[in-house]
Scaffold this motif. Structure first.
Motif, PDB file in Angstrom:
ATOM      1  N   MET A   1       0.813  -1.213   0.000  1.00  0.00           N
ATOM      2  CA  MET A   1       0.000   0.000   0.000  1.00  0.00           C
ATOM      3  C   MET A   1       0.852   1.272   0.000  1.00  0.00           C
ATOM      4  SD  MET A   1      -3.105  -1.170   0.000  1.00  0.00           S
ATOM      5  CE  MET A   1      -4.236   0.068   0.609  1.00  0.00           C
ATOM      6  N   LEU A   2       2.160   1.138   0.244  1.00  0.00           N
ATOM      7  CA  LEU A   2       3.023   2.324   0.285  1.00  0.00           C
ATOM      8  C   LEU A   2       3.031   3.119  -1.019  1.00  0.00           C
ATOM      9  CD1 LEU A   2       6.136   1.186   2.360  1.00  0.00           C
ATOM     10  CD2 LEU A   2       4.407   2.877   2.975  1.00  0.00           C
ATOM     11  N   PRO A   3       3.003   2.477  -2.203  1.00  0.00           N
ATOM     12  CA  PRO A   3       2.972   3.273  -3.437  1.00  0.00           C
ATOM     13  C   PRO A   3       1.763   4.206  -3.537  1.00  0.00           C
ATOM     14  CG  PRO A   3       3.570   1.014  -3.933  1.00  0.00           C
ATOM     15  CD  PRO A   3       3.164   1.046  -2.491  1.00  0.00           C
ATOM     16  N   MET A   4       0.704   3.918  -2.787  1.00  0.00           N
ATOM     17  CA  MET A   4      -0.429   4.838  -2.729  1.00  0.00           C
ATOM     18  C   MET A   4      -0.247   5.844  -1.597  1.00  0.00           C
ATOM     19  SD  MET A   4      -4.429   4.160  -1.798  1.00  0.00           S
ATOM     20  CE  MET A   4      -3.991   3.944  -0.089  1.00  0.00           C
ATOM     21  N   ALA A   5       0.264   5.387  -0.460  1.00  0.00           N
ATOM     22  CA  ALA A   5       0.331   6.231   0.726  1.00  0.00           C
ATOM     23  C   ALA A   5       1.384   7.328   0.617  1.00  0.00           C
ATOM     24  CB  ALA A   5       0.614   5.361   1.953  1.00  0.00           C
ATOM     25  N   VAL A   6       2.552   6.997   0.083  1.00  0.00           N
ATOM     26  CA  VAL A   6       3.631   7.982   0.009  1.00  0.00           C
ATOM     27  C   VAL A   6       3.263   9.170  -0.883  1.00  0.00           C
ATOM     28  CG1 VAL A   6       6.019   8.363  -0.711  1.00  0.00           C
ATOM     29  CG2 VAL A   6       5.422   6.323   0.606  1.00  0.00           C
ATOM     30  N   PRO A   7       2.727   8.968  -2.102  1.00  0.00           N
ATOM     31  CA  PRO A   7       2.317  10.140  -2.893  1.00  0.00           C
ATOM     32  C   PRO A   7       1.246  10.984  -2.202  1.00  0.00           C
ATOM     33  CG  PRO A   7       2.446   8.200  -4.294  1.00  0.00           C
ATOM     34  CD  PRO A   7       2.596   7.719  -2.878  1.00  0.00           C
ATOM     35  N   THR A   8       0.339  10.339  -1.463  1.00  0.00           N
ATOM     36  CA  THR A   8      -0.660  11.114  -0.719  1.00  0.00           C
ATOM     37  C   THR A   8       0.015  12.027   0.293  1.00  0.00           C
ATOM     38  OG1 THR A   8      -2.320   9.368  -0.963  1.00  0.00           O
ATOM     39  CG2 THR A   8      -2.661  10.952   0.812  1.00  0.00           C
ATOM     40  N   PHE A   9       0.988  11.497   1.004  1.00  0.00           N
ATOM     41  CA  PHE A   9       1.720  12.274   1.996  1.00  0.00           C
ATOM     42  C   PHE A   9       2.498  13.420   1.352  1.00  0.00           C
ATOM     43  CE2 PHE A   9       5.911  12.683   4.173  1.00  0.00           C
ATOM     44  CZ  PHE A   9       5.459  13.381   5.273  1.00  0.00           C
ATOM     45  N   LEU A  10       3.124  13.160   0.214  1.00  0.00           N
ATOM     46  CA  LEU A  10       3.943  14.184  -0.439  1.00  0.00           C
ATOM     47  C   LEU A  10       3.106  15.248  -1.141  1.00  0.00           C
ATOM     48  CD1 LEU A  10       6.751  11.927  -1.984  1.00  0.00           C
ATOM     49  CD2 LEU A  10       6.881  13.326   0.089  1.00  0.00           C
ATOM     50  N   CYS A  11       1.987  14.849  -1.700  1.00  0.00           N
ATOM     51  CA  CYS A  11       1.185  15.781  -2.505  1.00  0.00           C
ATOM     52  C   CYS A  11       0.267  16.662  -1.672  1.00  0.00           C
ATOM     53  CB  CYS A  11       0.352  15.009  -3.535  1.00  0.00           C
ATOM     54  SG  CYS A  11       1.328  14.201  -4.819  1.00  0.00           S
TER      55      CYS A  11
ATOM     56  N   SER B   1      -0.829  -7.606 -12.631  1.00  0.00           N
ATOM     57  CA  SER B   1       0.587  -7.390 -12.926  1.00  0.00           C
ATOM     58  C   SER B   1       1.181  -6.456 -11.887  1.00  0.00           C
ATOM     59  CB  SER B   1       0.758  -6.791 -14.329  1.00  0.00           C
ATOM     60  OG  SER B   1       2.052  -6.242 -14.501  1.00  0.00           O
ATOM     61  N   ASN B   2       2.375  -6.772 -11.408  1.00  0.00           N
ATOM     62  CA  ASN B   2       3.011  -5.933 -10.399  1.00  0.00           C
ATOM     63  C   ASN B   2       3.251  -4.510 -10.893  1.00  0.00           C
ATOM     64  OD1 ASN B   2       3.062  -7.972  -8.527  1.00  0.00           O
ATOM     65  ND2 ASN B   2       5.182  -8.571  -8.919  1.00  0.00           N
ATOM     66  N   VAL B   3       3.628  -4.376 -12.178  1.00  0.00           N
ATOM     67  CA  VAL B   3       3.929  -3.055 -12.733  1.00  0.00           C
ATOM     68  C   VAL B   3       2.673  -2.184 -12.774  1.00  0.00           C
ATOM     69  CG1 VAL B   3       4.722  -1.806 -14.775  1.00  0.00           C
ATOM     70  CG2 VAL B   3       5.886  -3.905 -14.066  1.00  0.00           C
ATOM     71  N   THR B   4       1.589  -2.720 -13.324  1.00  0.00           N
ATOM     72  CA  THR B   4       0.354  -1.928 -13.424  1.00  0.00           C
ATOM     73  C   THR B   4      -0.297  -1.731 -12.064  1.00  0.00           C
ATOM     74  OG1 THR B   4      -0.806  -3.982 -14.022  1.00  0.00           O
ATOM     75  CG2 THR B   4      -0.130  -2.520 -15.825  1.00  0.00           C
ATOM     76  N   LEU B   5      -0.155  -2.706 -11.174  1.00  0.00           N
ATOM     77  CA  LEU B   5      -0.679  -2.545  -9.812  1.00  0.00           C
ATOM     78  C   LEU B   5       0.042  -1.388  -9.122  1.00  0.00           C
ATOM     79  CD1 LEU B   5      -2.524  -3.684  -7.549  1.00  0.00           C
ATOM     80  CD2 LEU B   5      -0.584  -5.097  -6.831  1.00  0.00           C
ATOM     81  N   PHE B   6       1.356  -1.343  -9.262  1.00  0.00           N
ATOM     82  CA  PHE B   6       2.153  -0.258  -8.693  1.00  0.00           C
ATOM     83  C   PHE B   6       1.723   1.089  -9.282  1.00  0.00           C
ATOM     84  CE2 PHE B   6       5.814   2.573  -8.633  1.00  0.00           C
ATOM     85  CZ  PHE B   6       6.280   2.450  -7.333  1.00  0.00           C
ATOM     86  N   ALA B   7       1.579   1.139 -10.606  1.00  0.00           N
ATOM     87  CA  ALA B   7       1.185   2.387 -11.272  1.00  0.00           C
ATOM     88  C   ALA B   7      -0.198   2.841 -10.822  1.00  0.00           C
ATOM     89  CB  ALA B   7       1.215   2.201 -12.787  1.00  0.00           C
ATOM     90  N   GLY B   8      -1.140   1.910 -10.713  1.00  0.00           N
ATOM     91  CA  GLY B   8      -2.487   2.260 -10.270  1.00  0.00           C
ATOM     92  C   GLY B   8      -2.498   2.816  -8.863  1.00  0.00           C
TER      93      GLY B   8
ATOM     94  N   VAL C   1       0.081   4.347  -7.319  1.00  0.00           N
ATOM     95  CA  VAL C   1       0.738   5.660  -7.335  1.00  0.00           C
ATOM     96  C   VAL C   1      -0.232   6.733  -7.831  1.00  0.00           C
ATOM     97  CG1 VAL C   1       2.529   7.035  -8.450  1.00  0.00           C
ATOM     98  CG2 VAL C   1       3.081   4.771  -7.544  1.00  0.00           C
ATOM     99  N   LEU C   2      -0.940   6.444  -8.914  1.00  0.00           N
ATOM    100  CA  LEU C   2      -1.879   7.422  -9.471  1.00  0.00           C
ATOM    101  C   LEU C   2      -2.978   7.758  -8.466  1.00  0.00           C
ATOM    102  CD1 LEU C   2      -2.214   6.095 -13.127  1.00  0.00           C
ATOM    103  CD2 LEU C   2      -1.398   8.367 -12.450  1.00  0.00           C
ATOM    104  N   PHE C   3      -3.511   6.745  -7.806  1.00  0.00           N
ATOM    105  CA  PHE C   3      -4.569   7.028  -6.829  1.00  0.00           C
ATOM    106  C   PHE C   3      -4.022   7.849  -5.674  1.00  0.00           C
ATOM    107  CE2 PHE C   3      -7.521   6.451  -3.397  1.00  0.00           C
ATOM    108  CZ  PHE C   3      -8.744   6.482  -4.019  1.00  0.00           C
ATOM    109  N   GLY C   4      -2.800   7.533  -5.226  1.00  0.00           N
ATOM    110  CA  GLY C   4      -2.193   8.292  -4.132  1.00  0.00           C
ATOM    111  C   GLY C   4      -1.981   9.750  -4.486  1.00  0.00           C
ATOM    112  N   ILE C   5      -1.539  10.010  -5.725  1.00  0.00           N
ATOM    113  CA  ILE C   5      -1.377  11.396  -6.174  1.00  0.00           C
ATOM    114  C   ILE C   5      -2.721  12.113  -6.171  1.00  0.00           C
ATOM    115  CG2 ILE C   5      -0.816  12.839  -8.171  1.00  0.00           C
ATOM    116  CD1 ILE C   5       1.318  10.744  -8.904  1.00  0.00           C
ATOM    117  N   GLY C   6      -3.727  11.462  -6.734  1.00  0.00           N
ATOM    118  CA  GLY C   6      -5.051  12.084  -6.803  1.00  0.00           C
ATOM    119  C   GLY C   6      -5.618  12.384  -5.433  1.00  0.00           C
ATOM    120  N   PHE C   7      -5.535  11.421  -4.531  1.00  0.00           N
ATOM    121  CA  PHE C   7      -6.118  11.646  -3.215  1.00  0.00           C
ATOM    122  C   PHE C   7      -5.308  12.662  -2.430  1.00  0.00           C
ATOM    123  CE2 PHE C   7      -7.314  10.672   1.155  1.00  0.00           C
ATOM    124  CZ  PHE C   7      -8.692  10.738   1.027  1.00  0.00           C
ATOM    125  N   GLY C   8      -3.995  12.720  -2.664  1.00  0.00           N
ATOM    126  CA  GLY C   8      -3.179  13.719  -1.984  1.00  0.00           C
ATOM    127  C   GLY C   8      -3.551  15.137  -2.359  1.00  0.00           C
ATOM    128  N   PHE C   9      -3.959  15.342  -3.604  1.00  0.00           N
ATOM    129  CA  PHE C   9      -4.295  16.688  -4.066  1.00  0.00           C
ATOM    130  C   PHE C   9      -5.731  17.096  -3.737  1.00  0.00           C
ATOM    131  CE2 PHE C   9      -0.482  16.586  -6.729  1.00  0.00           C
ATOM    132  CZ  PHE C   9      -0.097  17.918  -6.713  1.00  0.00           C
TER     133      PHE C   9
END
Length: 482
Positions: A304-314, A353-360, A362-370
């Motif tokens: 869950m960190l790929p979602m949580a970290v962008p939320t924290f930063l954004c 897929s690990n790659v697309t799961l990671f990307a999904g 990250v994108l959600f974390g950025i969106g929710f952070g903003f």
């Protein structure tokens, strides 16, 4: 009352953020613990939904009452009461012998939680009077959500794997007690210049609306239509009652005049959409990572960190953008990122897929952070400071209602798709409609962010604020004459 010093204002902000931390941490930690609870308490999918929605439902139902009560009898007093009740509820949850008791104790937690976040936001609004400084403070407030998202899954996963799911409620105790002592010492008391009277009819109608609607959605997959239909009728009747009764009440629980402001109305719907997406996203992700991929709670927390970290930063970046350029740009970024994330899962099965799961993630974390800072700033700015508690409570209610509906709707769709099959066999196909729902929520954030923050929308906000201030002055004069 003299203006607090910069150091004192920062300390008040830190104390208020502690309350947000324990409430937000409680939700993120709980999501990681769901599979463990399901096994230990023999819970169904709907039972898991209720462990989340029993809390958010009570919270959504009582937030506006808590906001207006704090404006009336004192924000510090209500805030401290909320810390006591929330901490006590956490202790009870850790001792729950079965699913029914856990759900009941979660409702006790929610009673306390209803006195925390909207009241804390009202304290912040009255402490930070400069618009730019307030926007930055709200950005910090939003960053705490990111901290809870980053720390919650890791702390929760570690506790669940090493001690058990009951230990997730223990972390609220030291934070709650520390916040209580610091509030007693450093937070100044404040209240609205004129006390608002309670609105018991409006409160009952809100509880009837939220409760019947949520129950009908959660139980729909496993209950005959004839049993659900009366609940839908109750929800519609309660909504009609609110629309007819509240404008005629001298001091309504929900001041419908707020919604004459297009930015405020837009922020309300955006909050519902964004937090519905969050609730559904966490629910689907947790069950997939542990029940389908077979990860431990700690491993799921790491994922869950790929979602949580962008939320924290954004989140703080969003606060700065709101302060310098207004809420429109952060909302456009948030809506685009959340929509893209939902489509990635719904149309391209990103979880496989690990790659697309990671990307999904990250994108959600950025969106929710903003998304968080512009919601809060739009809700409280432009409103009379005397009604800051009520306005902040409406925004907080929208968040909790959104999360309640997100878990209810997405969980019901998932339960209907899974049926009697195992998660491993059908989860990806059963979850696809839920991901499309989250994509639609993201698009709603994008569209409303563009429409409700232009010149026309700002004009409606200014006119609504003038009407509210004029009405407040008239009410004060009438009260004085009496």
């Amino acid at each position: 009352m003299p203006e607090p010093s910069h150091r004192r204002r920062m300390l008040v902000l830190a104390i208020c953020c502690m309350s947000l931390l324990i409430v937000s941490l409680d939700n993120t930690v709980l999501n990681v613990a769901l599979p463990s609870m399901q096994q230990d308490l023999h819970a169904s999918t709907s039972g898991l939904q209720w462990t989340i929605d029993a809390y958010t439902l009570v919270l959504a139902s009582l937030l506006m009452l808590a906001g207006s009560t704090a404006d009336r009898i004192g924000r510090k007093r209500v805030f401290m009461a909320g810390l006591v009740v929330f901490t006590l509820g956490s202790v009870l949850c850790s001792l729950a012998p079965n699913l029914q008791a856990l759900i009941a104790f979660r409702m006790v937690q929610a009673v306390g939680g209803s006195m925390l976040n909207p009241v804390a936001m009202s304290i912040i609004t009255n402490t930070f009077t400069d618009p730019r400084e307030r926007a930055r403070a709200i950005g910090v407030w939003g960053a705490v959500v990111g901290i809870s998202m980053a720390a919650g899954p890791l702390v929760g996963g570690l506790l669940v794997d090493s001690v058990g799911w009951r230990s997730i409620f223990w972390i609220n105790l030291p934070v709650g007690l520390a916040a209580l002592l610091l509030t007693l010492r450093f937070v100044p008391e404040s209240r609205a210049p004129r006390a608002r009277r309670p609105d018991p009819v409006g409160q009952v109608l809100v509880i009837a609306l939220f409760g019947s609607l949520t129950y009908a959605i959660i139980e729909a997959p496993s209950t005959a239509f004839g049993s659900i239909a009366p609940l839908a009728v109750v929800a519609l009747a309660a909504l009609a009652g609110l629309l007819l009764y509240e404008p005629r009440h001298e001091e309504p629980l929900i001041d419908l005049r707020f919604f004459r402001s297009a930015p405020f109305s837009g922020a309300t719907v955006i909050a519902i959409s964004a937090f519905a997406a969050l609730g559904g996203f966490l629910f689907l992700s947790t069950l997939y990572l542990q029940n389908v991929r077979g990860l431990t709670a700690l491993e799921a927390g790491l994922w869950m960190l790929p979602m949580a970290v962008p939320t924290f930063l954004c989140a703080p970046l969003s606060g700065r953008l709101v302060g310098s350029r207004g809420p429109r740009l952060p909302l456009l970024i948030a809506g685009f990122a959340m929509t893209t994330s939902g489509v990635l899962f719904a149309a391209f099965e990103a979880e496989t897929s690990n790659v697309t799961l990671f990307a999904g993630y990250v994108l959600f974390g950025i969106g929710f952070g903003f998304v968080n800072a512009p919601i809060t700033n739009t809700a409280v700015s432009g409103m009379p400071r005397a009604q800051a508690g009520v306005a902040a409570a409406v925004a907080s209610t929208s968040r909790q209602l959104g999360q309640t509906l997100g878990v209810a709707v997405v969980g019901a769709v998932l339960a209907s798709g899974v049926g009697s099959s195992s998660y491993r066999e059908v989860f990806v196909s059963a979850a696809r409609p839920g991901w499309w729902i989250l994509a639609v929520c993201g698009f709603a954030v994008l569209a409303l962010g563009a429409v409700t923050n232009g010149r026309w929308a700002r004009g409606t906000a200014e006119r609504a604020a003038r009407r509210l201030e004029s009405a407040e002055v008239r009410d004060v004069v009438v009260t004085a004459d009496r």
